[in-house]
Design an enzyme around this catalytic site. Structure first.
Site, PDB file in Angstrom:
ATOM      1  N   GLY A 250       0.856  -1.167   0.000  1.00  0.00           N
ATOM      2  CA  GLY A 250       0.000   0.000   0.000  1.00  0.00           C
ATOM      3  C   GLY A 250       0.895   1.220   0.000  1.00  0.00           C
ATOM      4  O   GLY A 250       2.026   1.157  -0.441  1.00  0.00           O
ATOM      5  N   SER A 251       0.401   2.329   0.489  1.00  0.00           N
ATOM      6  CA  SER A 251       1.255   3.518   0.603  1.00  0.00           C
ATOM      7  C   SER A 251       0.416   4.734   0.915  1.00  0.00           C
ATOM      8  O   SER A 251      -0.787   4.782   0.628  1.00  0.00           O
ATOM      9  CB  SER A 251       2.035   3.822  -0.690  1.00  0.00           C
TER      10      SER A 251
END
Length: 803
Positions: A250-251
């Site tokens: 993710g981020s």
């Protein structure tokens, strides 16, 4: 260990230090080149290459083992990068090359499991059948031969050639000390083709790589009955499979424009959430070819260029995007032969790909895969999403990234860009990013968000016209299109501005330019800026006007507030990274504490812990662990739509839904179970989080802050629960390579970085846990980008590497 191939010089002092540096770095001449307005180091000219035409590079190591690689062309830059990555991560890299060669069963046995870095395969045999099939078919060789822009540029091919040579030179000239692979026969030299195959594996992670078991297990139906597909159940499984909260990557990233900053220049905070172990770790470096490029940042292991990073003018990061990088074609089969499908009334025979895999301690295993004009026949997308092959129906998977080796060209383009406008042009020209968004800022005060992905060109009109009954359910729910494979008119179309057939062109991508802030936390592009929502894109890119994750909601609240306050600096980005606010706590902790006495009669101590919790997940936060365990249990038991009393409203998407429904029986059960769990493990309910959320490195516990996706934490930590071991005793994935970047009008960027799990996986390396200790203490590394900063590092060590 052989020493003749390189020179290693620890340096210190002032004038003496500078004299020694130049003597070793540039044996014949000192020439100062100007790259992108930044004084850059001179590099040995052609006369000083080793005899025989071998490659060489100069690597300057600064504190925390960060290499600054100086080369004269792309081949030598690749050489220095391959060498330096091998020095830090040889075992992880070697393991990945065993994967892409299709040799895991030969070395580790067929029933073992890969680390998951390069595909979704659940066994070594499944992995080998897929990757050996890619190898036998010559897939990557064909892609390398495609001329740019549809194929990789000459510079990228040279980078790969040099990387392989550098990796091999390190292996030849050094002894492996990492116990993970010391003395192992599977640590072998590699070729440029191996490097390209690793890039291919990363490109198809969201497509063919997601379906490896289903591709390699596909068999024509036998005489027995075949289960039917339940559309509703399949749609729910597809929604869960492609949901951000279930991903191991993710981020967060946010770019701020000059109108919000203290000096009118842009700011960028990049916070990717990637695995802490295995082949999808980041690795830090600076890459310099004087007069050509000068870039610093993080690369995924085995890749040849900086993937997220900064220069003296621009900074960028990526977030995993919501675009669905595959689609299915439902095949109508010939009733007399299930390996023949019908297109426009004409029979077409599937192509057989017969693959043989050598197996340790046993006979080789031979299997047949079945391929169609659309791609491979697939019988599942993971265990939860079966796609059975019957006498009348089969499913073929289309993955446009299976012909995309352009991601490195995108990275090189970013490294040479001078503005976000240039970066948008790079995205238009290269079209190489398979599964990420781009968020960027520049020294001129501009911002950019772009969901420029390689996606199958599935328009909503095509899905409406061509979806099978299954597709009519899966496409709205998940973005996974299931198209009628019996009609050529139902294949994905093409855009004029696309570099390959069957994908969207740049003009169809969601883009936001020059917003005061642009933020993404793995939701769709819709609320990149809450005041300037993006709409009008096709469902395959993501949803519009749907509930956002708690991490998205909390992130928008934070960064919108920062933008409104203004006068922002890099220090504000650093504070945001470690604010460790728990949006779930802000929304639900007070309700939970109020309802606690009724849910836990006779246990005022537990209720008091929740009431006193400060709503953060710092290492010294008391009550965070109890709320975390309660919240995980509650959200696992109660669907999101039933969790809150006030439902989601598209008119107020950041603040809704809210008000926890504490009357649900699941609330009392989750709370009681969490209290009982901690007490059974001997963990005090009000223990500081860091005493029970930690990693062990070198026999030492290192406390870790942050929290899970479910809590909505920006500083995401997905730890591994081991109650008998004391709580969360390892991190599976989460905050990884962080960068906070700005500019002050000088020639050097103002940048702070942090690689949470440190540069090396080798427990014998001094850089095995040094940055992990920084992460625990919420401390940063001051980036050394310009020459004056590199030269004044008291721990500077210069290495001249040669083939």
């Amino acid at each position: 260990m052989a020493q003749r191939a390189f020179t290693s010089v620890p340096l210190g002092g002032t004038l003496l230090f500078r004299t020694r540096l130049r003597r070793h770095l540039v044996p014949a001449v000192v020439a100062l080149a100007t790259v992108a307005g930044t004084a850059s180091p001179a590099v040995p000219d052609e006369r000083h290459r080793p005899s025989g035409g071998g490659l060489s590079a100069v690597i300057r190591y600064t504190e925390y083992g960060i290499p600054h690689i100086v080369a004269e062309d792309y081949a030598t830059l690749g050489f220095g990068t391959g060498w330096a990555q091998a020095a830090d991560q040889v075992c992880v890299l070697a393991d990945g090359f065993v994967t892409v060669r299709g040799e895991r069963s030969r070395h580790f046995g067929p029933d073992g499991a890969p680390d998951g870095a390069l595909s979704s395969a659940t066994t070594n045999l499944s992995s080998d059948l897929y990757f050996r099939g890619v190898r036998d078919a010559g897939t990557v060789e064909r892609l390398l031969a495609v001329p740019a822009p549809a194929g990789p540029s000459r510079d990228v091919r040279e980078l790969m050639r040099g990387w392989a040579a550098g990796y091999n030179a390190w292996l030849k000239q050094n002894r492996v000390t990492d116990p993970a692979c010391a003395g192992a026969d599977w640590v072998r030299p590699v070729t440029r083709l191996d490097v390209a195959r690793r890039g291919f594996a990363l490109a198809v992670l969201g497509g063919q790589g997601r379906a490896v078991d289903g591709i390699t297990a596909a068999r024509p139906p036998g005489a027995g009955p075949v289960p039917s597909v339940d559309p509703a159940r399949t749609a729910a499984a597809a929604r869960a499979l492609f949901a951000a909260e279930s991903a191991d990557m993710g981020s967060n990233a946010v770019a701020f424009s000059g109108g919000t900053t203290a000096n009118g220049r842009g700011l960028l905070l990049g916070n990717p959430h990637y695995p802490w172990h295995g082949g999808r770790r980041f690795w830090q470096s600076q890459q310099t070819i004087p007069g050509e490029l000068n870039v610093s940042g993080g690369s995924l292991l085995g890749t040849t260029a900086v993937g997220i990073g900064f220069t003296d003018r621009v900074a960028w990061s990526h977030t995993v995007a919501t675009g669905v990088t595959l689609n299915l074609h439902q095949l109508t089969l010939d009733p007399t032969d299930p390996t023949v499908y019908v297109v426009d009334g004409r029979p077409e025979r599937m192509r057989k790909r017969t693959v043989t895999v050598p197996v340790r301690g046993g006979a080789p295993v031979t299997r047949t895969q079945w391929w169609t004009r659309y791609g491979p026949v697939v019988t599942s997308l993971g265990a939860s999403l079966p796609l059975p092959w019957s006498a009348t129906t089969a499913y073929a998977l289309n993955d446009p990234n299976a012909v995309n080796l352009r991601a490195t060209d995108t990275a090189l383009g970013f490294a040479k860009a001078r503005s976000t406008r240039d970066m948008r042009e790079v995205l238009r020209r290269t079209q190489g990013l398979p599964w990420v968004n781009t968020i960027a800022a520049d020294a001129g005060g501009h911002t950019l968000f772009s969901q420029s992905q390689v996606l199958p060109r599935i328009t909503d009109e095509l899905a409406e016209r061509c979806s099978t009954p299954l597709g009519k359910v899966t496409y709205p729910a998940s973005g996974v299109a299931v198209l009628d494979g019996s009609r050529t008119g139902c294949a994905p179309g093409s855009d004029r501005d696309a570099v390959q057939p069957g994908i969207f062109g740049p003009s169809r991508m969601p883009v936001l330019q020059d917003a005061p802030y642009a933020v993404n936390s793995n939701d769709s592009a819709w609320l990149t800026n809450a005041d300037r929502p993006l709409t009008g894109y096709e469902r395959v890119f993501g949803t519009i006007a749907t509930p956002r994750s708690l991490r998205t909601r909390g992130g928008i609240e934070d960064v919108a507030g920062m933008a409104e306050r203004g006068r922002l600096t890099v220090a504000d980005l650093q504070r945001q990274q470690f604010a460790n606010r728990a949006p779930a706590g802000d929304l639900a902790a007070a309700d939970a504490a109020k309802a606690c006495p009724a849910a836990l009669p006779g246990d005022p101590a537990a209720c008091a812990v929740i009431a006193r919790w400060d709503r953060t997940v710092d290492t010294d936060s008391r009550g965070a662990l109890l709320f975390d365990r309660f919240w995980r249990k509650l959200t696992a038991a109660v669907p999101a739509a039933q969790l809150w009393k006030v439902p989601f409203s598209a008119a107020d998407p950041v603040r809704t839904p809210h008000t926890l429904d504490t009357a649900s029986p699941a609330f009392a059960k989750a709370l009681g179970d969490a209290v009982a769990e901690l007490r059974a493990a001997g963990i005090p309910l009000d223990a500081p989080l860091g005493e029970h959320q930690f990693v062990v490195r070198g026999g030492t516990r290192i406390p870790v802050s942050g929290g899970t996706e479910a809590l909505g934490i920006w500083n995401k930590t997905e730890p591994v629960w081991n109650a008998a071991g004391g709580g969360y005793t390892e991190v599976a994935h989460g905050t990884s390579h962080v960068q906070a970047v700005g500019w002050d009008g000088g020639r050097c960027p103002v940048a702070r970085t942090l690689l949470t799990y440190s540069q090396s996986s080798n427990p014998n390396s001094p850089h095995f846990n040094d940055q992990t200790a920084l992460f625990s203490g919420e401390r940063w590394v001051t980036a050394r980008f310009c020459e004056k900063d590199i030269l004044t590092d008291p721990k500077l060590r210069v290495v001249r590497v040669r083939g």
